[in-house]
Design a protein around this motif. Sequence first.
Motif, short mmCIF file in Angstrom:
data_model
loop_
_atom_site.label_atom_id
_atom_site.label_comp_id
_atom_site.label_asym_id
_atom_site.label_seq_id
_atom_site.Cartn_x
_atom_site.Cartn_y
_atom_site.Cartn_z
N PHE A 119 -27.77 -5.67 7.65
CA PHE A 119 -27.28 -5.73 6.27
C PHE A 119 -27.76 -6.98 5.53
CE2 PHE A 119 -23.89 -3.39 8.64
CZ PHE A 119 -24.11 -2.15 8.07
N GLY A 120 -28.39 -7.89 6.24
CA GLY A 120 -28.85 -9.12 5.60
C GLY A 120 -27.76 -10.17 5.48
N GLU A 121 -26.59 -9.90 6.04
CA GLU A 121 -25.47 -10.83 5.96
C GLU A 121 -24.52 -10.55 7.12
OE1 GLU A 121 -23.85 -12.51 2.02
OE2 GLU A 121 -22.55 -10.83 2.53
N SER A 122 -23.88 -11.59 7.64
CA SER A 122 -23.07 -11.44 8.85
C SER A 122 -21.84 -10.57 8.62
CB SER A 122 -22.61 -12.83 9.34
OG SER A 122 -21.78 -13.45 8.38
N ILE A 123 -21.42 -9.92 9.70
CA ILE A 123 -20.13 -9.24 9.71
C ILE A 123 -19.09 -10.31 10.01
CG2 ILE A 123 -18.69 -7.50 10.83
CD1 ILE A 123 -21.25 -6.01 11.58
N ALA A 124 -18.39 -10.74 8.99
CA ALA A 124 -17.45 -11.85 9.11
C ALA A 124 -16.02 -11.34 9.01
CB ALA A 124 -17.75 -12.90 8.04
N MET A 125 -15.07 -12.26 8.88
CA MET A 125 -13.68 -11.86 8.74
C MET A 125 -13.34 -11.43 7.32
SD MET A 125 -12.50 -11.87 11.72
CE MET A 125 -10.83 -11.46 11.27
N HIS A 126 -14.24 -11.72 6.39
CA HIS A 126 -14.05 -11.29 5.00
C HIS A 126 -15.34 -10.68 4.47
CE1 HIS A 126 -10.61 -14.28 4.84
NE2 HIS A 126 -10.06 -13.19 4.34
N LEU A 127 -15.20 -9.79 3.52
CA LEU A 127 -16.35 -9.27 2.81
C LEU A 127 -16.95 -10.35 1.92
CD1 LEU A 127 -14.90 -5.81 1.71
CD2 LEU A 127 -16.68 -6.17 3.42
N ASN A 128 -18.20 -10.18 1.57
CA ASN A 128 -18.83 -11.10 0.64
C ASN A 128 -18.03 -11.16 -0.65
OD1 ASN A 128 -20.65 -11.57 -1.84
ND2 ASN A 128 -21.94 -12.29 -0.18
N THR A 145 -18.61 -0.32 8.14
CA THR A 145 -18.99 -0.96 9.39
C THR A 145 -18.15 -2.22 9.63
OG1 THR A 145 -21.25 -0.16 9.17
CG2 THR A 145 -20.89 -1.99 10.69
N TRP A 146 -17.97 -3.01 8.58
CA TRP A 146 -17.18 -4.24 8.68
C TRP A 146 -15.76 -3.94 9.13
CZ3 TRP A 146 -13.06 -5.25 5.14
CH2 TRP A 146 -12.46 -6.51 5.29
N ALA A 147 -15.11 -2.97 8.48
CA ALA A 147 -13.73 -2.65 8.82
C ALA A 147 -13.61 -2.10 10.24
CB ALA A 147 -13.16 -1.64 7.81
N ALA A 148 -14.56 -1.24 10.62
CA ALA A 148 -14.52 -0.65 11.96
C ALA A 148 -14.81 -1.69 13.04
CB ALA A 148 -15.53 0.50 12.05
N TYR A 149 -15.81 -2.51 12.81
CA TYR A 149 -16.20 -3.52 13.80
C TYR A 149 -15.05 -4.48 14.10
CZ TYR A 149 -19.00 -7.18 16.07
OH TYR A 149 -19.50 -8.10 16.96
N PHE A 222 -9.16 -0.93 3.74
CA PHE A 222 -10.31 -1.61 4.34
C PHE A 222 -9.94 -2.99 4.84
CE2 PHE A 222 -13.08 1.25 1.58
CZ PHE A 222 -13.45 2.06 2.65
N HIS A 223 -9.19 -3.75 4.04
CA HIS A 223 -8.83 -5.09 4.45
C HIS A 223 -7.79 -5.09 5.57
CE1 HIS A 223 -10.82 -6.34 0.64
NE2 HIS A 223 -11.11 -7.39 1.35
N LEU A 224 -6.96 -4.06 5.61
CA LEU A 224 -5.98 -3.96 6.70
C LEU A 224 -6.70 -3.91 8.04
CD1 LEU A 224 -2.92 -3.64 7.33
CD2 LEU A 224 -3.31 -1.17 7.36
N PHE A 225 -7.75 -3.08 8.12
CA PHE A 225 -8.48 -2.95 9.37
C PHE A 225 -9.54 -4.02 9.56
CE2 PHE A 225 -6.72 1.30 8.81
CZ PHE A 225 -6.23 1.56 10.08
N GLY A 226 -10.11 -4.51 8.45
CA GLY A 226 -11.20 -5.45 8.56
C GLY A 226 -10.78 -6.89 8.80
N THR A 227 -9.56 -7.26 8.34
CA THR A 227 -9.14 -8.66 8.53
C THR A 227 -7.65 -8.83 8.83
OG1 THR A 227 -9.25 -10.88 7.57
CG2 THR A 227 -8.77 -9.09 6.04
N ASP A 228 -6.77 -8.03 8.19
CA ASP A 228 -5.32 -8.24 8.36
C ASP A 228 -4.87 -8.03 9.81
OD1 ASP A 228 -5.42 -8.55 5.63
OD2 ASP A 228 -4.65 -6.55 5.18
#
Length: 334
Positions: A119-128, A145-149, A222-228
């Motif tokens: 994606f050209g940017e890391s899969i981090a704890m927050h979206l860009n 992908t971010w939320a699932a990963y 998305f944020h529930l699964f991706g970071t919360d």
Amino acid sequence: MSLFSSNLGYLVRQRSFQASLVLWVAISVAALALCHGKMPLPIGPHPDTPVAMVISSSIALVFLVLEVGLVALITRRRTMPDLAVRAPERSVALRETVCLWVYGAIVLLAGRFLGLRYFGESIAMHLNGSLVGATRVQSPAEVYTWAAYNGILLAVIPYVMFRMRGYSNQQLNLKSSNLKSDLIVIAVVLAIGCFMDFTLAGNFLKLTHHQQIVGGLLSFIFHLFGTDLPVMIFIYAIMVPRYAKLTPPVTAFLLGAASYPAIHVFESWTRYDSVAHAVLSVIVVFLIFFPPGVMKSFLTLRTGNAWVHVWGFHAISPHVTVDTRLIVRDFHIQ
């Protein structure tokens, strides 16, 4: 008043608290020294000046410490939960803590590598752009992908593994021991957070009703699964009881607070292409994320319920009230 003075005096006398104050001042000075008057990290489209960033982070820390005091006042008649008894014996707790952090580091490193590659940017704890403003538009596939990963690797797998090791939801800080008190704390903290978000940012109110409803719902999911949930399970369900077992109460509280920035060291705007950028990235991550970590850690230690910080201080404010704009833009919601 005497109880407040006694608790404040106890806190000030703790070496871990004194060390944290010295460290905060030291990293603030170091940030200013490394930046040379201009922020070299791409923190949003219009990064604050280094001085403004240090001042705003310090103001946020003071404000959240005052909010911690308010929560302490609300819960003053509530028995302090003993989270240490929810952890195993010290040797096992230490081994589990080390192993989980090693696992987490591997997941974070792999996420950075895979994100940069595909994606050209890391899969981090927050979206860009989360909280700080976006520098690019993300594709829906990247958001999925971010939320699932993060959701699978930092929430589902650790939770399942520790449940398989015999720990109950109570031992993982996932069951309320005083639902009425928890709901009151959530309501107060959430109300303050929403007021601040709408007053200082206000971008949610500028969206159309359709964007608020559809974008807000998607942002919540998305944020529930991706970071919360990853933050809750990894740090406040599993780590915090072990910190409480291994260290004195104030140190456990500070470790819970510091773990929040620690898990954010590969945010999309961090740079590790030189020693100076690497050091500055870690410092700025700490300045931005330690203040909310203080609140999350206190809410968990005071209530014994990791869900309190999710609903009161994460899932809705700020990830719906502030970050809905990102999902609206990424998914082209009109």
